[in-house]
Scaffold this motif. Structure first.
Motif, PDB file in Angstrom:
ATOM      1  N   HIS A   9       0.836  -1.187   0.039  1.00 49.12           N
ATOM      2  CA  HIS A   9      -0.177   0.104   0.078  1.00 49.12           C
ATOM      3  C   HIS A   9       0.877   1.370   0.098  1.00 49.12           C
ATOM      4  O   HIS A   9       2.100   1.177   0.170  1.00 49.12           O
ATOM      5  N   CYS A  32      -4.518   5.693  -0.229  1.00 47.05           N
ATOM      6  CA  CYS A  32      -3.733   4.437  -0.560  1.00 47.05           C
ATOM      7  C   CYS A  32      -3.527   4.780  -2.337  1.00 47.05           C
ATOM      8  O   CYS A  32      -4.182   5.306  -2.984  1.00 47.05           O
ATOM      9  N   GLN A  52      -1.318   2.768  -4.087  1.00 41.11           N
ATOM     10  CA  GLN A  52      -0.614   1.659  -4.825  1.00 41.11           C
ATOM     11  C   GLN A  52      -1.905   0.835  -4.986  1.00 41.11           C
ATOM     12  O   GLN A  52      -2.775   0.434  -4.231  1.00 41.11           O
ATOM     13  N   LEU A  53      -1.962   0.362  -6.430  1.00 42.35           N
ATOM     14  CA  LEU A  53      -3.249  -0.503  -6.791  1.00 42.35           C
ATOM     15  C   LEU A  53      -3.007  -1.719  -6.023  1.00 42.35           C
ATOM     16  O   LEU A  53      -2.153  -2.581  -6.409  1.00 42.35           O
ATOM     17  N   CYS A  54      -3.947  -1.891  -4.962  1.00 42.15           N
ATOM     18  CA  CYS A  54      -3.783  -3.015  -4.030  1.00 42.15           C
ATOM     19  C   CYS A  54      -4.806  -3.858  -4.093  1.00 42.15           C
ATOM     20  O   CYS A  54      -4.743  -4.907  -3.345  1.00 42.15           O
ATOM     21  N   HIS A  85      -9.033  -0.970  -3.903  1.00 44.59           N
ATOM     22  CA  HIS A  85      -8.112   0.108  -3.676  1.00 44.59           C
ATOM     23  C   HIS A  85      -8.585   1.321  -3.721  1.00 44.59           C
ATOM     24  O   HIS A  85      -8.336   2.264  -3.052  1.00 44.59           O
ATOM     25  N   MET A  90      -9.875   2.993  -0.499  1.00 45.43           N
ATOM     26  CA  MET A  90      -9.022   2.833   0.507  1.00 45.43           C
ATOM     27  C   MET A  90      -8.578   4.164   1.020  1.00 45.43           C
ATOM     28  O   MET A  90      -7.556   4.684   0.650  1.00 45.43           O
TER      29      MET A  90
HETATM   30 CU1  CUA Z   1      -4.200  -0.064  -0.399  1.00 45.44          CU
HETATM   31 CU2  CUA Z   1      -4.302   0.613  -2.791  1.00 45.44          CU
END
Ligand code: CUA
Length: 307
Positions: free
Chosen positions: A221, A257, A259-261, A265, A268
């Motif tokens: 993240h 967030c 970062q493509l998590c 996502h 987030m």
């Molecule tokens: Cu955690 Cu995107």
């Protein structure tokens, strides 16, 4: 000419035949497109300022970042205008004309030395300045009076841990991180007994250094607050203890967030408020200490496509 007339006729027939046209007249389609655009922009981000320019900066480190941003913008802007003006001028001046022979140029050593040396010094200057500022932000030890706050990302939300009256957080160990123990703390650590936790909710006192302890429970993240000009990836398996900031103005922001998590996502994000110190203190006093490990379980995180 017959051709042009035919072309228009074909286009008209095509338009009449198109089913989209029958379902929605152009004005209605346009209306829906505009509504969709307005709605999606409104949903994309909560911003207090224009979406076309930088957000305001409230972090003490942000000034240097904004400064170098404007310096690079001006340098590249002037270069862009200069290069393309010369290009346009030369296109006209040296265009092919009957009776004028082409000139063959084999280059100009003086010119080449000049246009290589100037960028070398510009890039060196930017690199030295950038490195200097980066060391100030990330390589200096955070001030000892900084408020420690632990933030651990998970799919898809933020676990936040604050120190209690002792001003100390329980020590975090990435090896101890688990589903029940997102912060990886030792339940026996006395410093952690009065810690309290929140979920997707951060409150920072204004004008006080804040030292972050960043981690992740599952995947990568990133802690990202545009108004702090602060971005830090959080790779699972380690605790990042070198990020710190000082908010210079109060306000409501969003911890997103970056970062493509996973599928959640886009959802987030956490509420982040910067408030006057007394307000922070009364907010913290109102929070009961959690269990030694965590009490974030009372809040249901966003879960999509649970299998
Ligand atoms: Cu955690 Cu995107």
């Amino acid at each position: 000419m017959e051709n042009t007339g035919e072309g228009v006729e074909i286009w008209k027939i095509h338009w009449r035949l198109s089913s989209m046209h029958k379902l929605f007249p152009r004005s209605v389609s346009l209306f829906f497109i505009l509504v969709f655009m307005a709605f999606s922009t409104a949903h994309a981000e909560i911003r207090e300022t224009s979406v076309w320019w930088l957000t305001r900066n409230v972090n003490m480190f942000g000034h240097a970042i904004d400064f170098i941003f404007y310096v690079i913008l001006i340098l590249t802007g002037v270069t862009f205008v200069g290069v393309f003006s010369v290009l346009a001028y030369f296109l006209v001046k040296y265009r092919a004309r009957p009776g004028v022979p082409a000139i063959h140029s084999h280059g100009n050593n003086t010119l080449e030395v000049v246009w290589t040396t100037i960028p070398v010094f510009i890039f060196l200057g930017l690199a030295i300045y950038g490195n200097e500022e980066w060391s100030r932000m990330r390589r200096q030890t955070p001030p000892s009076d900084a408020l420690p706050v632990a933030v651990v990302g998970e799919q898809f939300g933020w676990n936040v841990r604050y120190p209690g009256a002792d001003g100390k957080l329980a020590k975090m160990d990435a090896k101890k991180v688990s589903k029940e123990n997102p912060f990886g703390v030792d339940p026996a650590d006395p410093a952690g007994l009065d810690d309290f936790t929140t979920y997707n909710d951060l409150v920072f006192p204004v004008n006080r250094p804040i030292r972050l302890y960043l981690g992740s429970k599952d995947v990568i993240h990133a802690f990202y607050v545009p108004e702090f000009r602060l971005y830090q990836d959080m790779v699972p398996g380690r605790v990042y203890d070198f990020v710190w900031l000082k908010a210079e103005a109060t306000g409501k922001f969003q911890l997103a967030c970056n970062q493509l998590c996973g599928q959640g996502h886009y959802k987030m994000f956490g509420k982040l408020s910067v408030v006057p110190v007394p307000e922070y203190e009364s907010w913290a006093k109102g929070k009961a200490p959690g269990s030694a490990v965590t009490d974030a379980s009372s809040v249901t995180p966003v879960v999509l496509n649970q299998r």
